[in-house]
Design an enzyme around this catalytic site. Structure first.
Site, PDB file in Angstrom:
ATOM      1  CG  ASP A   3      -1.891   1.137   1.252  1.00  0.00           C
ATOM      2  OD1 ASP A   3      -2.090   1.770   0.199  1.00  0.00           O
ATOM      3  OD2 ASP A   3      -2.466   1.402   2.318  1.00  0.00           O
ATOM      4  CG  ASP A  19      -3.616   4.414  -2.507  1.00  0.00           C
ATOM      5  OD1 ASP A  19      -2.803   3.542  -2.150  1.00  0.00           O
ATOM      6  OD2 ASP A  19      -4.689   4.629  -1.914  1.00  0.00           O
TER       7      ASP A  19
END
Length: 432
Positions: free
Chosen positions: A89, A323
């Site tokens: 992440d 992201d």
């Protein structure tokens, strides 16, 4: 993962072409590490490795596994003497594992529920290599509403063959989580101001006044001189998820011409991770706009953005977070509506899904993202995703007033370089 003010679909609902050589066979063993030499300097380092020069420092890469039809990506990380699968992440900073005996809770009622409802993989048993950090607690809420609390400690952590001693990690003892049944935690790769440590032992009283920062794992890697200050991602389609490379580029085919955009401070009111102090939080850039049928007339209002903005300065520009922990692209409402109307039949926003529902065999419009003066098309195969119940959604969602996000739908089409040393992000088109 998405910032905490942004709604995200359930990971179980929505939330890659394999290279000519295969590293998945060694995923359970030591990940290959190449030692390269030359002089330091992040921008020159990137140029050197593109040209196959030897450069200074250690370069490691680790394969990714794709879950939920390419909507989540995990990799193997060693914690002490054990190895766990964790979500990769770039939209958060904490690295955490779920502890054996944790309490699973319902995301909406906060009521205790059976452990298996959280659907984690193997849980972490604290061993003698773990050094607890006292009077400090872990407390985080992700953009889809999932939340975790726990404790902190120091542990030896190894990623892509590169070891960090005494790395601060979080151990989760209470979780509202909808897992994949394989991953046991998460690897956060964003900046220190996004870490979620708080003084004290009671998460119910946590607020900005008792929040403290610490160095995430990749920050420690480059601050201690283990790797040059950049990492990169190549996210693949299919069951093989691609590569995370530390200190260099992933071993995939791509266009050698990179577009460059400076990393910026996210500046939005009432957004977790938005900075008024000039600190980097998310990997934020300004894009030059989008290219689609009708995009010439698209304007983006910057009324919610405080001054000084630094960028964007033109009507078609706006800030986005890049992201890997978010599946879809979240764009301004008008642009999201316009793109979804170009599907045939059109995508229709579904309040229950929080996304645009579309026929799984719909014709997909052409769309490109403009970065650094270069347009990066999104492959049509990435623009329709299964919703988990025989229906489909589009790859573009309504980001409201922001923050806006380029997620995996976009990232499958590029190699993304997070060049922290040069305060830049770099993008190269993939060749499929």
């Amino acid at each position: 993962m998405k910032p905490a003010v942004v709604k995200k679909m359930d990971r179980a609902q929505n939330e890659r072409k394999r290279p000519t050589f295969d590293l998945t066979a060694v995923a359970g063993a030591a990940v290959p590490v190449e030692v390269l030499r030359a002089h330091a300097g992040s921008a020159s380092y990137l140029k050197a490795i593109r040209q196959d020069y030897l450069v200074q420092g250690v370069f490691g890469f680790t394969p990714l596994d794709s879950k939920f039809d390419g909507q989540e990506f995990i990799t193997s990380v060693n914690f002490g003497t054990e190895t766990f699968e964790v979500i990769v992440d770039t939209g958060s900073s904490d690295t955490w594992l779920v502890e054996t005996g944790f309490q699973c809770v319902d995301q909406y009622s906060n009521a205790a529920i059976p452990e298996n409802y959280c659907t984690f993989g193997p849980t972490y048993n604290i061993t003698e290599t773990f050094q607890p950090i006292f009077f400090e607690n872990f407390n985080i809420t992700y953009g889809d509403g999932e939340y975790l609390t726990g404790t902190f400690g120091l542990e030896q952590v190894a990623l892509a063959g590169i070891t960090v001693n005494s790395q601060q990690i979080a151990i989760v003892n209470s979780a509202a989580w909808n897992g994949d049944g394989i991953s046991s935690g998460l690897l956060g790769l964003a900046f220190p101001p996004l870490t979620s440590a708080y003084l004290g032992t009671n998460p119910n009283v946590d607020n900005e006044s008792n929040q403290i920062e610490y160095f995430p794992i990749f920050t420690n890697m480059y601050e201690r001189g283990n790797v040059p200050p950049l990492f990169s991602l190549a996210i693949e389609r299919g069951n093989f998820g691609g590569y995370l490379a530390l200190g260099g580029l992933p071993p995939v085919i791509f266009n050698p011409v990179f577009a460059t955009s400076p990393i910026q401070v996210l500046r939005m009111q009432h957004v977790v991770g938005s900075s008024t102090a000039g600190d980097y939080t998310f990997y934020t850039i300004t894009i030059g706009g989008l290219v689609y049928n009708g995009s010439q007339s698209a304007n983006v209002s910057h009324g919610k953005w405080p001054s000084p903005l630094r960028a964007p300065t033109k009507p078609r520009q706006f800030q986005v977070i890049v992201d890997s922990g978010t599946t879809l692209n979240y764009l301004p409402t008008g642009i999201a509506n316009a793109i979804n109307a170009l599907f045939n039949p059109p995508g229709i926003f579904d309040e229950d899904l929080g996304a645009y529902s579309v026929a799984c065999n719909a014709a997909v419009p052409s769309i490109g993202i403009v970065i650094g003066g270069q347009t990066f098309p999104i492959n049509p195969v990435d623009m329709i995703l299964p919703a988990g119940d025989g229906t489909c959604i589009t790859g573009v969602d309504d980001g409201g007033q922001g923050p806006y996000i380029l997620g995996d739908v976009f990232m499958k089409n590029v190699v993304v370089v997070y060049d922290i040393g040069a305060s830049q992000m770099r993008f190269a088109a993939r060749e499929y």
